[in-house]
Structures are given as structure tokens and as C-alpha cells.
Design an enzyme around this catalytic site. Sequence first.
Site, PDB file in Angstrom:
ATOM      1  N   ASP A 140       8.668  24.184  34.477  1.00 30.91           N
ATOM      2  CA  ASP A 140       7.780  24.082  35.162  1.00 30.91           C
ATOM      3  C   ASP A 140       8.677  23.037  36.706  1.00 30.91           C
ATOM      4  O   ASP A 140       8.976  21.653  36.141  1.00 30.91           O
ATOM      5  CB  ASP A 140       6.346  23.501  34.941  1.00 30.91           C
ATOM      6  CG  ASP A 140       5.886  22.968  36.313  1.00 30.91           C
ATOM      7  OD1 ASP A 140       5.217  23.981  37.566  1.00 30.91           O
ATOM      8  OD2 ASP A 140       5.586  22.095  35.932  1.00 30.91           O
ATOM      9  N   GLU A 191      -9.252  17.540  51.723  1.00 30.77           N
ATOM     10  CA  GLU A 191      -8.826  17.393  50.106  1.00 30.77           C
ATOM     11  C   GLU A 191      -8.539  16.888  48.932  1.00 30.77           C
ATOM     12  O   GLU A 191      -8.226  16.018  48.326  1.00 30.77           O
ATOM     13  CB  GLU A 191      -7.032  17.288  50.691  1.00 30.77           C
ATOM     14  CG  GLU A 191      -6.368  18.191  51.924  1.00 30.77           C
ATOM     15  CD  GLU A 191      -5.976  19.459  50.672  1.00 30.77           C
ATOM     16  OE1 GLU A 191      -6.332  19.723  49.524  1.00 30.77           O
ATOM     17  OE2 GLU A 191      -4.946  20.491  50.866  1.00 30.77           O
ATOM     18  N   ASP A 238       4.535  19.823  32.617  1.00 33.01           N
ATOM     19  CA  ASP A 238       2.792  19.061  32.898  1.00 33.01           C
ATOM     20  C   ASP A 238       1.635  19.197  32.658  1.00 33.01           C
ATOM     21  O   ASP A 238       0.781  18.232  32.393  1.00 33.01           O
ATOM     22  CB  ASP A 238       3.667  18.085  33.859  1.00 33.01           C
ATOM     23  CG  ASP A 238       2.898  18.934  35.249  1.00 33.01           C
ATOM     24  OD1 ASP A 238       2.555  20.228  35.300  1.00 33.01           O
ATOM     25  OD2 ASP A 238       2.785  18.547  36.300  1.00 33.01           O
ATOM     26  N   ASP A 283       0.364  25.493  33.450  1.00 36.50           N
ATOM     27  CA  ASP A 283       0.369  25.776  33.590  1.00 36.50           C
ATOM     28  C   ASP A 283       0.858  25.325  31.372  1.00 36.50           C
ATOM     29  O   ASP A 283       1.508  26.416  30.839  1.00 36.50           O
ATOM     30  CB  ASP A 283       2.132  25.346  33.392  1.00 36.50           C
ATOM     31  CG  ASP A 283       2.653  23.894  32.906  1.00 36.50           C
ATOM     32  OD1 ASP A 283       1.796  22.936  32.403  1.00 36.50           O
ATOM     33  OD2 ASP A 283       3.752  23.518  33.780  1.00 36.50           O
TER      34      ASP A 283
HETATM   35  P1  ADP Z   1       3.249  24.378  41.112  1.00 40.38           P
HETATM   36  O1  ADP Z   1       3.204  25.865  39.994  1.00 40.38           O
HETATM   37  O2  ADP Z   1       4.325  23.666  41.302  1.00 40.38           O
HETATM   38  O3  ADP Z   1       2.410  23.100  40.035  1.00 40.38           O
HETATM   39  P2  ADP Z   1       0.560  25.678  42.166  1.00 40.38           P
HETATM   40  O4  ADP Z   1      -0.065  26.750  41.437  1.00 40.38           O
HETATM   41  O5  ADP Z   1      -0.427  24.401  41.884  1.00 40.38           O
HETATM   42  O6  ADP Z   1       1.938  24.792  41.946  1.00 40.38           O
HETATM   43  O7  ADP Z   1       0.078  25.556  44.320  1.00 40.38           O
HETATM   44  C1  ADP Z   1       1.364  26.683  44.470  1.00 40.38           C
HETATM   45  C2  ADP Z   1       0.570  26.539  45.888  1.00 40.38           C
HETATM   46  O8  ADP Z   1      -0.764  26.744  46.145  1.00 40.38           O
HETATM   47  C3  ADP Z   1       1.519  25.179  46.350  1.00 40.38           C
HETATM   48  O9  ADP Z   1       2.671  25.060  46.488  1.00 40.38           O
HETATM   49  C4  ADP Z   1       0.179  25.117  47.733  1.00 40.38           C
HETATM   50  O10 ADP Z   1       1.322  25.333  48.931  1.00 40.38           O
HETATM   51  C5  ADP Z   1      -1.147  25.492  47.342  1.00 40.38           C
HETATM   52  N1  ADP Z   1      -2.424  24.276  47.157  1.00 40.38           N
HETATM   53  C6  ADP Z   1      -2.688  24.316  45.947  1.00 40.38           C
HETATM   54  N2  ADP Z   1      -3.045  23.406  45.952  1.00 40.38           N
HETATM   55  C7  ADP Z   1      -3.343  23.184  47.385  1.00 40.38           C
HETATM   56  C8  ADP Z   1      -3.963  22.209  48.096  1.00 40.38           C
HETATM   57  N3  ADP Z   1      -5.200  21.414  47.712  1.00 40.38           N
HETATM   58  N4  ADP Z   1      -4.016  22.079  49.273  1.00 40.38           N
HETATM   59  C9  ADP Z   1      -3.090  23.146  49.940  1.00 40.38           C
HETATM   60  N5  ADP Z   1      -2.032  23.712  49.030  1.00 40.38           N
HETATM   61  C10 ADP Z   1      -2.445  23.760  48.217  1.00 40.38           C
HETATM   62 MG    MG Z   2       3.042  21.652  37.849  1.00 41.26          MG
END
Ligand code: ADP
Ligand code: MG
Length: 344
Positions: free
Chosen positions: A38, A76, A289, A293
Amino acid sequence: ATPTAVMVGTGVGARNGILIKGGEPLELLHKIQCIVFDKTGTLTEGKPSVTRLVVFTSGDEREAITETLCLIGGAEASSEHPIAHAITEFAKNYLKYDSFPTVKNFEVIPGMGIKCRTTSIANCVKNCQQNEELENFIEVVNCDRQSSTLIDVSASDSVQRLDGVHQLLIGNRALMNQEKVLISKTVDVIVEHAQLSGDTVVMVACDGEVVCVAAVADKVKRESKSVVTCLKRMGIHVAMLTGDNRNSALAVAQRIGIDTVFSEVLPSHKVAKVKTLREQFGLVAMVGDGINDSPALAHSDVGIAVGAGTDVAVEAADVVLIKDNLFDVLTALDLSRKTVQRIK
Ligand code: ADP
Ligand code: MG
């Protein structure tokens, strides 16, 4: 495996902060043909901070910055996502204030962002300050011409623009597309540019209009590159899996030396990617983490959770690396090899 060998192996692991849940993962580990990591919080530290904030306005610059930060800091504050923490922290530091307005109908859209309705920002605007030191990180783009038809700028007092009840979206392009927010050429160029350097970029839309773009960056862990290099030398295929945008993902992967990259993968699709890798390479270990996932950890041949992780990750994983150090992936493989040699 003899119970004694397994006991010795898991015992040595435990003493080194590597919890292996029984004989099966211990034996499988040394046969792993592909390891998928991840990105956020696993290969990177998972503590991003804002590197750039671009505010679009046709009014006063300072006012626009202040209002925007009151708005997004508040929205946020309801999210647990690391990107959300980065934005709220930045807003707190700039405004020197942390009583953000509350939001209503808060909704998380997994893998995309958040959606809510705002309340009055008047109080926040009135009581906050402006931290000029942070202005190096902020750029104001005058959107007089191209979007004056979209934003109602009839009021010269721009507080009236963002104050009150608005529909607010913060997230990636997929979210903007889903919610039918138009992305202007200007916004597009700013987003692309920030992504090419590996930053994660989110857009803020107020009533269907992009009013701000925020770039956040997360440091790559010190050991990520060495660990990946070692794994590749051992003949193990290494891949990266992330919900983040393609450009950002590729920039980070390149820095670490990973060639196989799955990006823009929704949390619900991560399991399918693990299956694809299994068909292609054989036994697959997933290192994550646990934020988004856990199902993928559970569905890989060996799920490895890093850090104290989330409870769900610890639950879903076969191996838990307590120390949050990726070198322990190599140690775990080594332990497995030695245990199996001892058995034979
Ligand atoms: P990762 O696999 O990197 O952990 P996530 O699936 O958690 O990514 O999130 C994918 C994308 O969704 C982020 O890169 C962001 O663009 C958007 N995103 C998710 N949660 C938020 C949030 N609280 N505020 C803004 N953007 C968010
Ligand atoms: Mg992650």
C-alpha cells in the site's frame, strides 16, 4: 512443520516485534513471489502536510484565503483521513484559531473524498488571524473573467460568497466528476503540475464551483527504497497499490524503484488487484497499514500489517510488524526461510 520449529520461529519473531500468527504464514513467507505494498502510511509515513494551497477568487486575496480555510478546516475536521488532518492543521496554523464552524450532512465517499453542507463561517472569520509566514504556501488566482458567470460575485463583500449554507465537496477528480463539477483549464493545469512532483492533490468545490486546490505531500519512509531493492534482488516481484492519483503514485513509485503500480483503486477494488497479481505471479503478500486495505490484507496469501496499525488490520493480517519499519518484511522472510531449513 514441527510444532517446535514453529514455536521457535514465532518466538524469535515476537521478540523482534514481528508477530506471526501460526505455522502457516511462517512457512508461506519464504515462498512469496510477489509483494504488493500500500502506498500511503506503508511506503510513506502517512502524515502528509499541505505544500501548496491555491485559492480562486475575484475579491480580496486575504479575505478569500481566510474564508476558504475556515470552510475547509471545519469540513475536514470531521474526517479521519490523513489528508483531512493535513488540511485542518494547515487551516489552524494559518488562522491561529481552531473553533471551526461545524458542518452538516457530513459524508465520506471512500477513495474519493468528503461531502457536506456548510454553516456560517462568520464567527470564524471574525475571530481568527492571518499567519503571514504561511503565505509562501498560498497562491491566489484571480478568476475574474473565466468563472464570474459561475460564482455569483455580485456581492463585493466576499464573506457573503462563502458564508451560510453551501454544498461543499473536497476530494479528487473522481469525486468532482461524479458530482458533475466542471474543472476549468486553469484548475486542470494547477492540479496536473502538483501531481507530477508526487503530491496528492484535492479540489474544493463550493456549490459546484472549484474554489480551491490543495496539494499535500507525504514523506517516503527512509527505508522504503532499500527494502524494495533487496526484495527485487531476491527475485520477488514488487508492486504498489493506492487510491491516489496516477501521476502522484508514479512519482512516488519511481523514487522507490517500483515498476508495477495500481493507482486510483477504490478501497472496494483492492482485493481484485491482489487476485490479478496472484494469477500473474503466484503467491502474493500484501503489506498495508489497514486504512482502506484490510480486506486486501485478508485476501492475500500472507497479509502483513505495519505499525501498531488499526485494530482491523491487526485482525485481518497474518503477520504484524509492530515497529512500523519495513526492514522487518525482510526479517520476516528470513525467519521463514530459516525455520523451514530447520524443519527439513
Ligand atoms: P490510499 O489508498 O492512498 O490510502 P484513499 O483510498 O484513502 O487512498 O483515498 C484516495 C483519494 O481520495 C485520496 O488521494 C484523495 O484524493 C481522496 N480523499 C479521500 N479522503 C479524503 C478527504 N477526507 N479529503 C480530501 N480528499 C480525500
Ligand atoms: Mg493507506
